[in-house]
Design a protein around this motif. Structure first.
Motif, short mmCIF file in Angstrom:
data_model
loop_
_atom_site.label_atom_id
_atom_site.label_comp_id
_atom_site.label_asym_id
_atom_site.label_seq_id
_atom_site.Cartn_x
_atom_site.Cartn_y
_atom_site.Cartn_z
N VAL A 1 3.71 5.66 -5.67
CA VAL A 1 3.80 5.62 -7.13
C VAL A 1 2.65 6.42 -7.74
O VAL A 1 2.85 7.18 -8.70
CB VAL A 1 3.81 4.16 -7.64
CG1 VAL A 1 3.58 4.09 -9.13
CG2 VAL A 1 5.11 3.49 -7.25
N ILE A 2 1.47 6.29 -7.20
CA ILE A 2 0.31 7.04 -7.71
C ILE A 2 0.52 8.54 -7.49
O ILE A 2 0.24 9.35 -8.39
CB ILE A 2 -0.99 6.55 -7.05
CG1 ILE A 2 -1.33 5.16 -7.56
CG2 ILE A 2 -2.13 7.52 -7.31
CD1 ILE A 2 -2.46 4.50 -6.82
N MET A 3 1.04 8.93 -6.33
CA MET A 3 1.29 10.34 -6.07
C MET A 3 2.27 10.94 -7.06
O MET A 3 2.08 12.05 -7.55
CB MET A 3 1.82 10.53 -4.64
CG MET A 3 0.79 10.41 -3.56
SD MET A 3 1.48 10.42 -1.89
CE MET A 3 2.52 11.85 -1.91
N VAL A 4 3.30 10.18 -7.38
CA VAL A 4 4.31 10.69 -8.29
C VAL A 4 3.77 10.73 -9.72
O VAL A 4 3.97 11.71 -10.44
CB VAL A 4 5.59 9.83 -8.21
CG1 VAL A 4 6.54 10.17 -9.33
CG2 VAL A 4 6.25 10.02 -6.87
N LEU B 1 0.82 -1.21 0.00
CA LEU B 1 0.00 0.00 0.00
C LEU B 1 0.86 1.27 0.00
O LEU B 1 0.53 2.24 -0.69
CB LEU B 1 -0.94 0.00 1.20
CG LEU B 1 -2.07 -1.02 1.15
CD1 LEU B 1 -2.87 -0.99 2.44
CD2 LEU B 1 -2.96 -0.78 -0.04
N HIS B 2 1.94 1.26 0.76
CA HIS B 2 2.83 2.43 0.78
C HIS B 2 3.45 2.66 -0.60
O HIS B 2 3.46 3.79 -1.11
CB HIS B 2 3.95 2.25 1.80
CG HIS B 2 3.61 2.75 3.16
ND1 HIS B 2 3.18 1.91 4.14
CD2 HIS B 2 3.62 3.99 3.68
CE1 HIS B 2 2.95 2.62 5.23
NE2 HIS B 2 3.21 3.89 4.97
N ILE B 3 3.95 1.60 -1.18
CA ILE B 3 4.58 1.74 -2.50
C ILE B 3 3.55 2.17 -3.54
O ILE B 3 3.81 3.06 -4.35
CB ILE B 3 5.29 0.44 -2.90
CG1 ILE B 3 6.51 0.22 -2.01
CG2 ILE B 3 5.70 0.47 -4.36
CD1 ILE B 3 7.18 -1.11 -2.21
N GLY B 4 2.38 1.56 -3.52
CA GLY B 4 1.33 1.94 -4.47
C GLY B 4 0.91 3.38 -4.31
O GLY B 4 0.76 4.11 -5.30
N GLY C 1 0.61 13.42 -9.71
CA GLY C 1 0.91 14.78 -9.27
C GLY C 1 1.98 15.47 -10.07
O GLY C 1 2.11 16.69 -10.01
N GLY C 2 2.77 14.76 -10.81
CA GLY C 2 3.82 15.37 -11.57
C GLY C 2 4.92 15.96 -10.72
O GLY C 2 5.51 16.97 -11.05
N PHE C 3 5.20 15.32 -9.59
CA PHE C 3 6.23 15.82 -8.70
C PHE C 3 7.63 15.48 -9.20
O PHE C 3 8.61 15.94 -8.64
CB PHE C 3 6.06 15.26 -7.30
CG PHE C 3 4.79 15.68 -6.65
CD1 PHE C 3 3.82 14.75 -6.34
CD2 PHE C 3 4.56 17.01 -6.35
CE1 PHE C 3 2.65 15.13 -5.73
CE2 PHE C 3 3.39 17.41 -5.75
CZ PHE C 3 2.42 16.47 -5.44
#
Length: 129
Positions: free
Chosen positions: A82-85, A76-79, A88-90
């Motif tokens: 990855v979704i945030m990155v 869950l942390h990795i997912g 979000g275009g960070f």
């Protein structure tokens, strides 16, 4: 100087202690009878006795559940990261946050596995001598 800081600390803590004592006075009439009833409950005593004897025969069950929850947490942390990155275009800078999460989960996982292997394998040769 020490007396002044002690007095200042006591003055700052005083309202919190007063609120704490007030909460205890308000909650005690409700909690104490419930606590006494739970302490005298034969059904609860039997439930605790059965759970204790069951866990004595299945010593590694809670550790296995902990390892499973740890793996789910890691996924869950990795997912989430990855979704945030990706959304979000960070950029790639946010991927560096994965390293502490992965290292933490890997360390706890290794510790759980180590405990699970140490118990069934028993004493080492050097411990017996």
């Amino acid at each position: 100087m020490g007396g002044v800081t002690w007095l200042l600390g006591r003055m700052l803590i005083w309202p919190f202690r007063l609120v704490g004592r007030l909460v205890v006075l308000l909650v005690r009439p409700v909690v104490v009878p419930v606590q006494r009833r739970l302490d005298r409950s034969p059904a609860l005593g039997r439930l605790i006795g059965r759970a204790s004897s069951s866990m004595a025969t299945q010593r590694g069950l809670l550790l296995m559940i902990g390892v499973g929850l740890l793996l789910v947490s890691l996924v869950l942390h990795i997912g989430a990261l990855v979704i945030m990155v990706s959304v979000g275009g960070f950029g790639t800078a946010l991927y560096w946050l994965c390293i502490p999460f992965v290292m933490f989960h890997f360390a706890v996982f290794v510790a759980f596995v180590g405990v699970m292997l140490a118990v069934p394998l028993g004493q080492g040769y050097s411990d017996r001598v």
